[in-house]
Design an enzyme around this catalytic site. Structure first.
Site, short mmCIF file in Angstrom:
data_model
loop_
_atom_site.label_atom_id
_atom_site.label_comp_id
_atom_site.label_asym_id
_atom_site.label_seq_id
_atom_site.Cartn_x
_atom_site.Cartn_y
_atom_site.Cartn_z
N LYS A 1 12.39 -71.75 49.70
CA LYS A 1 13.59 -72.11 48.93
C LYS A 1 13.09 -72.85 47.68
O LYS A 1 11.92 -72.83 47.37
CB LYS A 1 14.52 -72.98 49.78
CG LYS A 1 14.96 -72.27 51.08
CD LYS A 1 16.16 -72.93 51.76
CE LYS A 1 15.81 -74.15 52.57
NZ LYS A 1 16.95 -74.68 53.37
N PRO B 1 1.55 -76.10 49.92
CA PRO B 1 2.10 -77.45 50.15
C PRO B 1 1.59 -78.49 49.15
O PRO B 1 2.33 -79.38 48.74
CB PRO B 1 1.61 -77.80 51.57
CG PRO B 1 1.33 -76.48 52.21
CD PRO B 1 0.89 -75.55 51.11
N GLU C 1 13.27 -78.68 41.47
CA GLU C 1 14.35 -79.58 41.06
C GLU C 1 14.86 -80.47 42.20
O GLU C 1 15.48 -81.50 41.97
CB GLU C 1 15.50 -78.76 40.47
CG GLU C 1 15.16 -78.37 39.06
CD GLU C 1 15.87 -77.12 38.58
OE1 GLU C 1 16.71 -77.23 37.70
OE2 GLU C 1 15.58 -76.02 39.10
#
Ligand code: FAD
Ligand code: SF4
Lengths: 764, 327
Positions: free
Chosen positions: A727, A658, A731
């Site tokens: 995922k 994270p 970007e």
């Protein structure tokens, strides 16, 4: 390449080290202390220096080059021109399509953009090469140039049928809709603006070529070099231990790369060529300038009836770049009728290229501003507007979302931001002479998937080495692969060293499209799993193993120690065990490809992007999602816009780390702030040349322009997207920031700025 | 290699003698000179390093005057407590200029002498025509990209903006530049381009700036520098104003006022018309805004820089109003 000193990086909690832990970047200490050696810092015996000469016209022919003065200048070894550089073979493109031309000349006789390389000087020292390059005289037959999309000569361009997306009868439904908005949105030419310049060092030893070059795609670039010079792929070694920023620009071997490698071959000496800052604005493409019109028809409750979208992006006279402008438009909202079409227009520029979230980024600027305009028109809160039109499935692919935590993102972001307190009227919030605006927008990025392989070695001393030709350009590959191997093998993370950025390591495809983490954690997970299986198999079967007598059917490794899961029998460290069985190392190569994959398919998989797996493959449509909430302050006299608060809630699935994911999100948001307010390649229309190609004049945000940014992860593991449930991260966050800011500026001022960047003269 | 000789001056006399050589250039902090050498604009045959001359970096401030040695670093002057107290506009102009790294390197003498940011001036390889670089060659900017160019003090030969901040504060407060033999008003030291764009300063071969002197005044004590720019830091002014204010004992009526503009003119631009219009007037927002418009008398735009004509008076007005509020 580099064995990191993990002890600096590993922190107090053991949790940190596991996948999902907030382990600090393991390459951080090396970078901070300067110990990290970047590709261009390689010191070589006999190194020579090449400097490029660029065209000073945007279109025409080189009629003559006088290089005599340069040739006789001190230290000069060679002046290469289109006539004197060695002939190269045409190389296939990144999809693997063979070159239409059998030969390739990286120095141009026909000039199609200002700054195009037309000659190069190689000298003993960099300074000598710079001085001699200034002595090369060039004559041109100049022809009129098409400078940009607004050039009268540019025309409507070439329709790209593959970009057309249509269902229902969009035009008729739009015409019939009770509420309609239609507006044009423009984004300028933008640049990746990485701190580390492009460049390389090339060295030939016989038929073997070694290239030190910052690279987002070692195997792809090695293939290009091999084809240019007609040598086997295995003869080319690319080395790229660290990358000082790529943002999409460092995935391909480019003309300047070919010049340096050819010069090295011709001279029989290693050559270093580094683009200077202005050349970094003309030697490879930034984000293409785009124009979109978005028309939305809705009923009075705000339900969208139709979206009609038309897009145009610029491309080069001699190269094709399609920036997919309908990518977000076609999936963000539910609509029964939809039409999106796109043209590209050739202008005299270097071929545009990938910049962080190509396609999705400008696409979101159009649709996410348009939806805000519609909300305003209807007097509906922009967040409510998005919920009314929430797409419960992929409206284009007509497939279920693998996971879509966008509703959760809206809720979490709105809550943390305090969106409910927004006063809906534009110009209704102020602090002294500052108008305050609150705006929001959503963003998305597809889960691009591919395959990768990794080698995991367990060494006699119990340490672990992970090897892959993938790269770390700051996004954290070194760190998350160490975490993955440590967790899978059951060893402390400081025992793991990750080696990346050498094309002789296990292969990997391009680092782009936010795919690397998902691909490579999967490959390391596999390879480490195989190594663990082999270790345990050996422990159970080797006659010298103290575990052999246990008659257990399994063992476990924890904290680098092997023991029976039932707690009986001996407990050995991996090193002790390796000594007991007399093994130097256990090595496993794992990949994510089906076992039946042929050697050619493997080669194509790693050296082209043709084998990428579509994000809508099978039953699912896979995307990351985000919602941005932004506060701006606009000075009522000066028109200056400053972003004072950003809260973004993002769904990138499971996060491998994270802390690193947050950094990447914040980086995307910061880049998006630059895009919204500052960045623009400004072209002199008479010369077709970028005049602000340097870091003083091409505006990027400074620390003072960046407020505190709060990011909230709302993702859940997505088993359809990657082996470990993540995922894309890299970007996503730059998608939707510019429209959120533009919407906030409208809320602050009542002025709709539809041309980026939103500079002060557009508001005073 | 572009060879040049390097000479380290250990006294002002030595520097002056060497500076008289043709093709000689002084090196102080180097942040302008080396940058321009890399662009191919500065091609000195001799570089005279004055950064080691002793005693040239002193900052001496009394209520009467500030004397700032030419080699004093920008950051050093900006942080000087007396400068901050007695000449706040000077300190503010300095710390809003460039970046922390540059301010630590750069000297105030070099700062006055910095060159324009006109992109055509800085790119000789692509734009040979530039009257400032090559007299008589023409001006590439006119008809080109002009967003940053000047609207005041322009000529047909050159429309380049003087980019510095410090000098704007200096002209507001009648500062002088000490050239040894001569002392000049900073306002006169800078030259508008006219037909001779290459002449930016009234400085002769062999002259070296040794100090800047700023007379103290009530207006200087109550002063500010307001800089409006595209981004929040590390950026030249789109428009800036140095303003000083002295009020009568009623706390409303303007006794003395100083106004100078940056980022919009070919030289640091004192605007006496605004000063004259406000002297003796009560400090009222409408009056201040109206008077500020006078600063744009004679302004000429070249398209993309048109916004500066609207922006600059607002910057002046806001700076004055800000000082009024701090009564
Ligand atoms: C990216 C960037 C951003 C910047 N932003 C700003 C800004 O926002 N505002 C601003 O005001 N400035 C800005 N600057 C300019 C900066 O302040 C100047 O470069 C600096 O002040 C020059 O001082 P120096 O000592 O380094 O000069 P040098 O580079 O050493 O010298 C500059 C010139 O002055 C001459 N010179 C130096 N000392 C003397 C002397 N004593 N007598 C006579 N001639 C002398 C030299 O010969 C040379 O021609 C910026 C510069 C850069 C590179
Ligand atoms: S504006 Fe002045 S500096 Fe710029 S190109 Fe014209 S003459 Fe040269």
């Amino acid at each position: 390449m580099t064995v990191h000193d993990m002890k600096h990086a590993a922190s107090d909690s053991a949790r940190l080290e596991a996948v999902g832990g907030r382990l600090s970047r393991v390459d951080g200490p090396a970078k901070i202390t300067g110990a990290a050696k970047y590709a261009l810092e390689q010191q070589l015996e006999g190194l020579t220096h090449a400097v490029l000469v660029g065209a000073t016209i945007a279109a025409g022919k080189v009629s003559a080059i006088d290089s005599r003065a340069a040739e006789t200048a001190p230290g000069v070894l060679a002046v290469l021109t289109p006539d004197t550089i060695m002939e190269l073979k045409g190389a296939s493109d990144w999809l693997g399509n063979p070159s239409p031309q059998p030969t390739y000349n990286p120095l141009a006789r026909e000039v199609t953009y200002s700054g195009q390389h037309i000659a190069a000087v190689v000298a003993e020292t960099f300074e000598q090469a710079v001085a001699a390059a200034a002595l090369v005289k060039v004559w041109y037959d100049e022809t009129p140039a098409i400078v940009d999309l607004s050039d009268g000569k540019a025309g409507d361009g070439i329709p790209i049928d593959a970009m057309t997306k249509e269902w229902g009868d969009a035009e008729a439904a739009f015409a019939a809709a009770p509420v309609r908005i239609c507006a044009a949105y423009n984004t300028p030419r933008e640049f990746q603006a990485a701190m580390e310049p492009h460049g390389l060092i090339a060295r030939w030893e016989g038929d073997a070529l070694t290239i030190w070059e910052p690279s987002q795609w070692l195997d792809g670039m090695a293939r290009t070099y091999a084809e240019w010079f007609g040598v086997p792929f295995e003869n080319v070694r690319l080395v790229s231990p660290y990358i000082g920023g790529g943002f999409g620009s460092k995935a391909l071997a480019l003309a300047h790369s070919a010049v340096a490698a050819a010069a090295a071959k011709m001279l029989g000496r290693p050559v270093k060529l580094v683009l200077n800052r202005p050349q970094n604005f003309t030697s490879y493409g930034g984000r293409a300038a785009t124009r979109q019109t978005v028309a939305i028809g809705a009923d009075r409750d705000g339900r969208i009836q139709s979206i009609v979208h038309r897009g145009v992006n610029e491309t080069a006279v001699d190269g094709m770049w399609v920036e997919p402008l309908g990518s977000v438009t076609s999936i963000m909202y539910a609509t029964p009728n939809f039409s999106s079409k796109q043209n590209v227009v050739r202008v005299n520029t270097v071929v545009p290229g990938a910049k962080r979230a190509p396609g999705e980024n400008p696409s979101a600027f159009g649709i996410e501003c348009a939806i805000d305009e519609l909300a305003h028109e209807l007097g509906i809160d922009p967040l409510e507007m998005r919920l009314i039109n929430y797409a419960e499935q992929d409206p284009h692919a007509k497939k279920a979302w693998s996971t879509r935590q966008l509703r959760e993102a809206f809720a979490a972001g709105a809550e943390a931001f305090g969106w409910a307190k927004r006063s809906p009227q534009p110009r209704s919030m102020r602090d002294g002479r500052q108008l305050i605006g609150w705006g929001m927008a959503a963003g998305t990025y597809p889960v691009r998937r591919a395959h990768g392989e990794a080698v995991v070695k367990l060494l006699a001393d119990g340490s672990v080495v992970v090897e892959s030709s993938s790269i770390d350009m700051g996004q954290g590959t070194y760190t998350i692969l160490a975490q993955t191997a440590a967790e899978t093998l059951g060893v402390p993370v400081e025992n793991v060293s990750v080696k990346l950025g050498d094309s002789h390591f296990a292969r990997a495809g391009v680092t782009g499209g936010s795919r690397l983490a998902g691909v490579m954690t999967g490959a390391v997970y596999k390879a480490a799993g195989q190594a663990l299986d082999e270790l345990i198999g050996l422990a159970l079967s080797d006659p010298r193993s103290p575990f052999q007598k246990l008659q257990a059917n399994t063992l476990q490794v924890r904290d680098g120690r092997i023991a029976s899961s039932r707690g009986e029998g001996p407990e050995l460290s991996i090193a002790e065990f390796m000594a007991a069985v007399g093994r130097e190392q256990i090595e496993a190569k794992g990949d994510t490809l089906p076992a039946s994959t042929t050697a050619e398919e493997r080669y194509a998989n790693y050296t082209t992007i043709a084998k990428s797996i579509p994000h809508t493959e099978g039953d699912w449509s896979r995307h990351s999602w985000c919602a941005h909430f932004v506060e701006v302050r606009v000075d009522e006299d000066f028109g200056t816009v400053r972003v004072s608060r950003v809260v973004s809630a993002l769904d990138s699935g499971r996060l491998y780390n994270p802390k690193l994911a947050e950094s990447q999100w914040k980086g995307g948001i910061i880049m998006g702030i630059g895009q919204a307010l500052l960045e623009e390649g400004i072209v002199d229309r008479r010369h077709g040349r970028i005049v602000n190609g340097n870091f003083a004049d091409y505006m990027l945000p400074t620390n003072a322009d960046i407020p505190d940014i709060q990011t909230i992860s709302v993702g859940i593991p997505d088993p359809h997207s990657s082996a470990l449930g993540g995922k894309g991260v890299g970007e996503l966050a730059i998608v939707g920031i510019a429209p959120a800011i533009a919407n906030a500026v409208f809320h602050a001022t009542g002025k709709r700025v539809r041309d980026l960047p939103i500079t002060l003269e557009k508001l005073i | 290699m572009r060879d040049f000789s390097y000479l380290r001056a250990d006294s002002i006399e030595a520097a002056r003698n060497a500076a008289a050589l043709p093709g000689a250039m002084l090196l102080a902090g180097g942040t302008t000179l080396i940058d321009l050498a890399k662009c191919g604009v500065a091609e000195p045959s001799t570089v005279i390093d004055i950064s080691h001359i002793e005693g040239l970096n002193a900052v001496d401030v009394t209520a009467d005057r500030a004397v700032i040695g030419a080699l004093a670093r920008m950051s050093h002057v900006a942080d000087n407590p007396q400068v901050r107290n007695l000449f706040p506009a000077v300190s503010e102009a300095l710390w809003q200029a460039a970046s922390a790294q540059l301010r630590n390197m750069a000297t105030v003498g070099g700062n006055l002498m910095q060159r324009t940011r006109c992109p055509y001036f800085r790119d000789p390889a692509n734009f040979p025509a530039c009257n400032k670089r090559a007299p008589g060659s023409g001006c590439s900017a006119i008809g080109g990209v002009t967003r940053g160019h000047a609207v005041l003090g322009v000529s047909e030969a050159c429309i380049a903006t003087y980019p510095g901040d410090l000098a704007v504060a200096l002209v507001a407060f009648d500062a002088e530049v000490d050239l040894g033999e001569r002392k000049l008003k900073v306002e006169d030291f800078f030259l508008a381009p006219g037909a001779t764009a290459e002449q930016e300063h009234d400085i002769r071969p062999g002259e070296v700036i040794t100090a800047i002197e700023i007379p103290g005044s009530a207006a200087a004590r109550r002063s500010t520098y307001l800089k409006v720019r595209d981004r929040q830091s590390y950026e030249f002014a789109a428009a800036s104003a140095a303003v000083g204010l002295e009020l009568e004992s009623d706390g409303r009526t303007v006794r003395d006022i100083r106004v100078a503009l940056g980022g919009v003119a070919t030289k640091p631009w004192r605007v006496r018309a605004v000063e004259d219009a406000l002297r003796g007037k009560a400090l009222d927002e409408a009056i201040v805004r109206e008077a500020s418009e006078l600063a744009m008398e004679g302004a000429v735009d070249h398209g993309a820089n048109h916004y500066k004509i609207a922006l600059a008076p607002r910057v002046i007005a806001r700076a004055i109003l800000k000082l009024g509020e701090t009564a």
